[in-house]
Design a protein around this motif. Structure first.
Motif, PDB file in Angstrom:
ATOM      1  N   UNK A   1     -10.171  -8.322 -15.245  1.00 17.11           N
ATOM      2  CA  UNK A   1     -10.669  -9.603 -15.728  1.00 17.11           C
ATOM      3  C   UNK A   1     -10.956 -10.554 -14.571  1.00 17.11           C
ATOM      4  N   UNK A   2     -12.008 -11.326 -14.707  1.00 13.93           N
ATOM      5  CA  UNK A   2     -12.353 -12.358 -13.730  1.00 13.93           C
ATOM      6  C   UNK A   2     -11.736 -13.682 -14.159  1.00 13.93           C
ATOM      7  N   UNK A   3     -11.159 -14.407 -13.208  1.00 12.02           N
ATOM      8  CA  UNK A   3     -10.528 -15.702 -13.467  1.00 12.02           C
ATOM      9  C   UNK A   3     -11.299 -16.759 -12.689  1.00 12.02           C
ATOM     10  N   UNK A   4     -12.139 -17.510 -13.391  1.00 13.00           N
ATOM     11  CA  UNK A   4     -12.914 -18.546 -12.727  1.00 13.00           C
ATOM     12  C   UNK A   4     -14.393 -18.368 -12.948  1.00 13.00           C
ATOM     13  N   UNK A   5     -15.165 -19.288 -12.369  1.00  8.31           N
ATOM     14  CA  UNK A   5     -16.610 -19.324 -12.568  1.00  8.31           C
ATOM     15  C   UNK A   5     -17.338 -18.680 -11.394  1.00  8.31           C
ATOM     16  N   UNK A   6     -18.438 -18.033 -11.691  1.00  7.97           N
ATOM     17  CA  UNK A   6     -19.310 -17.463 -10.663  1.00  7.97           C
ATOM     18  C   UNK A   6     -20.367 -18.520 -10.307  1.00  7.97           C
ATOM     19  N   UNK A   7     -19.929 -19.656  -9.784  1.00  8.68           N
ATOM     20  CA  UNK A   7     -20.843 -20.785  -9.637  1.00  8.68           C
ATOM     21  C   UNK A   7     -20.703 -21.502  -8.303  1.00  8.68           C
ATOM     22  N   UNK A   8     -20.237 -20.803  -7.283  1.00 13.91           N
ATOM     23  CA  UNK A   8     -20.066 -21.443  -5.987  1.00 13.91           C
ATOM     24  C   UNK A   8     -18.688 -22.030  -5.771  1.00 13.91           C
ATOM     25  N   UNK A   9     -17.780 -21.870  -6.713  1.00 15.63           N
ATOM     26  CA  UNK A   9     -16.416 -22.372  -6.562  1.00 15.63           C
ATOM     27  C   UNK A   9     -15.522 -21.270  -6.009  1.00 15.63           C
TER      28      UNK A   9
END
Length: 759
Positions: free
Chosen positions: A363-371
């Motif tokens: 599972x991925x935890x967080x956003x794939x948005x530059x953060x």
């Protein structure tokens, strides 16, 4: 509520500085604790990394003797180097034993450093049967009692690279065996590093079997800079690796040199086996095409386990996200770093004809948005919801992603889903089903933990029977200086913050601190974010015991500014620090001896012959150490009663109570409020501490409801103070129970500890 400003300072039974005290040692040596465990029996086990100038002449640490490791490590003089120390202290803080761990190298002038990362303890009735496992990395080519007595060949023209290790002691501090993780030299050492960098970052030890058929089982995770070479490598090669899904890496994928990836694996060793008789049951890579790592591990009942870490991608417009995610956001921006939580099933590796490790979820935890998000520690609360067979998984870390909780679909209490500063720590829960082998994120909630500056969490822990309760540690920047933060939570339909405290001095105070020399500097898990967020992706640093008292370890440069209670003061430079805390405000305590009186004095311990805890005590057997993998369950699971809010004069408090045991039906249960007793009344060996006739019943229920957990607000009118009030949960069973350790008694009543508070 958002967990922002610290609550009323809770009682600190002990807080001490630890440092090298060998005669002639300079005061500016650096010392740091990396991790600690408090598995019951009143003992605290810690592992750390310290600088020393000699180990050959009467070495001491914190004014107590230190033993050198047996075999494979030559004591040294007149050369400052970094070594590991393992320490055991009793309930009074007295050092019972402590041991150095380091090795030797045959390369003249080479770097000499060993670094600790984590500790795991399997407690037992006798010290000889207990097991303490530590892990980390070393620049030495030979380690004491290693399965490779000759070590490995270093190139004399190059500095050695760090290699991982696992070492196992018994409860008396006797080193039993060591496993060394290293790779063969590369083909062109003049162009590349001599061999892959590697560190073992976390582990879990348990003992299987009985009598002469016992064996140590160590499940571990780590990082490697070589992507875990698939061929030509004696010790980092994949064994029974997991298969990758569509578009994801498998457990044997080699992404080339300088590529940091995670490692998961398991070792076992028979107690009666020959020296070096280790079995490597499996080992796999956990990574993708960029810098990745795993830093926290926890076992689940059986052969399943979970790991936490981070995955990074720094460029591209449509990358091949090769990390073994089974679920992640479809919105992708660059650069990004997300936390990861993965579940594995190792049962196939233990069959008569071993099969591959199974990846259940990634599972991925967080956003794939530059953060940037980093997960670094994880625990499993087994049997959280017995009717549905569910476990709870808690994972902690740090993030600068304001959409972090939204990205994982988490439900939170009001206000706790807002990022408070440049970065915050996070506590996230997931439900785990042993039936479907699925991790479900967000259903029970997540919460940001921090203030208005820079914050993060490094460790999460809980006593294994307190399945609704968890505690965390991390750092919080206050007036420009990082200090240690701790917080406690209760879980029912979502995560409820109960208490938070920040403490330290004007210097740098951090939990879970590694030595100055370790693998991964600028490598795995280090993102583009600045500050402390990814400065050193260490995990752990916290242990919780059966009374919900926590121990936090780390390091401080604050000198006298860091609290000292009943322990040693600062020496100089960076000191290792260890602090015990009762997560209760002033004037609140429990009958098990935790907490404080309004005067600030410690809560009195229960009188001789009484425990002050969950009763009847005899029903806690056959597992005095609570829930342990592969061991019989205690007939009566410990309960916890906790206090939310300031003391009675500071507002309307609430009482949190863990669910009653799930082993049988009962007629009635009650939250009782009354006057405290100095000596309890015994009902079927259950200690009833809440007296006056009759006690006020805050809530009464009927029938068996093992999923029940209470938050009882004190909204009714209390008598005029000053007064001390006592609260307790008692349950009357439907059918009397005869349990052998309890003698011939037919038991019908059990009770929680009692909570008292003064107003």
């Amino acid at each position: 509520m958002a967990l922002g400003a610290p609550a009323t300072a809770q009682f600190i039974p002990e807080s001490t500085h630890d440092w090298t005290s060998t005669a002639g040692a300079p005061a500016d040596l650096s010392e740091a604790w990396a991790d600690t465990k408090t598995p019951g029996k009143g003992l605290t086990y810690s592992v750390g990394t310290i600088e020393v100038e000699q180990t050959g002449v009467n070495p001491t640490f914190s004014n107590a003797g230190v033993d050198n490791p047996p075999g494979g490590a030559v004591p040294f003089d007149v050369v400052r180097r970094q070594v590991v120390i393992v320490q055991c202290v009793d309930a009074a803080g007295t050092i019972q034993w402590q041991r150095y761990f380091f090795g030797t190298t045959n390369v003249p002038g080479a770097r000499r450093a060993t670094n600790a990362r984590a500790i795991s303890v399997w407690e037992a009735e006798t010290a000889a049967d207990a097991r303490i496992a530590i892990c980390g990395e070393t620049y030495d080519d030979t380690l004491p009692l290693s399965q490779a007595p000759a070590g490995f060949v270093q190139n004399p023209l190059l500095q050695p690279d760090p290699t991982g290790f696992v070492a196992v002691y018994n409860g008396e501090g006797l080193l039993l065996w060591t496993h060394h993780f290293f790779g063969v030299p590369l083909a062109f050492p003049e162009l590349l590093q001599n061999q892959p960098d590697c560190a073992i970052t976390d582990l879990s030890i348990r003992v299987e079997g009985e009598g002469e058929n016992r064996r140590d089982v160590v499940t571990y995770c780590g990082i490697s800079s070589w992507g875990n070479p698939a061929t030509g490598n004696d010790w980092l090669d994949p064994i029974l690796p997991f298969a990758g899904g569509t578009g994801t890496s498998a457990g044997n994928t080699d992404f080339g040199p300088y590529q940091w990836d995670g490692i998961v694996g398991r070792l076992s060793r028979d107690h009666q086996g020959p020296f070096g008789g280790l079995q490597r049951e499996f080992q796999s890579t956990v990574g993708g095409p960029d810098q990745d790592g795993v830093f926290g591990l926890a076992e689940v009942e059986g052969n399943r386990f979970v790991v936490a870490g981070s995955a990074r991608e720094l460029g591209g417009s449509a990358p091949p996200i090769g990390f073994p995610f089974t679920s992640f956001s479809t919105t992708v921006g660059f650069p990004f770093q997300v936390g990861t939580l993965l579940a594995f099933d190792a049962a196939p590796t233990r069959l008569g004809v071993p099969a591959a490790l199974e990846l259940e979820n990634g599972l991925a935890l967080g956003s794939f948005d530059g953060s940037a998000t980093h997960a670094c520690d994880v625990i499993v609360q087994a049997r959280w919801n017995v009717p549905f067979g569910l476990n709870t998984v808690f994972v902690v870390g740090a993030t600068n992603d304001p959409d972090f909780l939204v990205s994982v679909g988490s439900f939170t209490t009001a206000g706790s889903d807002t990022l408070q500063g440049a970065s915050d720590g996070f506590l996230l829960s997931a439900l785990d089903s042993p039936v479907t082998n699925q991790l479900v994120l967000g259903g029970l909630g997540g919460v940001f933990v921090g203030g208005n500056d820079e914050d993060g969490l490094t460790g999460v822990s809980s006593w294994n029977e307190h399945t609704d309760h968890t505690q965390v540690c991390g750092w919080s920047v206050v007036d420009g200086s990082p200090q240690i933060q701790v917080a406690s939570f209760f879980l029912d339909a979502w995560i409820h913050p109960v208490r938070r405290e920040v403490f330290g001095g004007a210097g740098q105070d951090l939990p879970a601190v590694m030595g100055a020399v370790h693998a991964g500097n600028g490598g795995s898990g280090v993102a583009y974010a600045t500050g402390l967020l990814f400065q050193q992706p260490a995990g752990g640093g916290i242990g919780a015991d059966e009374r919900a008292r926590i121990t936090v370890v780390g390091a401080s440069t604050a000198g006298a500014g860091f609290p000292v209670v009943g322990g040693r003061g600062p020496l100089g430079g960076q000191d290792a620090v260890r602090t015990e805390l009762d997560m209760l405000p002033l004037g609140v305590g429990r009958t098990d001896g935790t907490g404080t009186l309004a005067s600030g004095a410690a809560a009195p311990p229960p009188p001789a012959g009484y425990s002050g805890g969950t009763t009847p005590v005899c029903m806690l057997t056959p597992s005095p150490f609570g829930l342990r993998i592969g061991r019989p369950l205690p007939y009566l699971q410990r309960m916890l009663i906790e206090f939310e809010g300031a003391n009675g004069a500071g507002g309307t408090p609430a009482i949190w109570v863990t669910r009653p045991p799930d082993y049988g039906e009962y007629i009635v249960g009650a939250v009782q409020v009354g006057l405290p007793a100095t000596t309890p009344v015994l009902l079927d060996q259950a200690e009833i501490w809440t007296l006056n006739s009759p006690a006020f019943l805050a809530e009464v229920w009927a029938g068996n409801n093992p999923s029940r957990m209470w938050q009882v607000p004190f909204s009714y009118t209390l008598p005029t103070g000053p007064l001390q009030i006592s609260v307790q949960v008692a349950c009357l069973m439907l059918t009397p129970v005869m349990f052998a350790p309890c003698g011939t008694s037919q038991l019908t009543t059990f009770a929680s500890p009692a909570l008292f508070y003064e107003y």
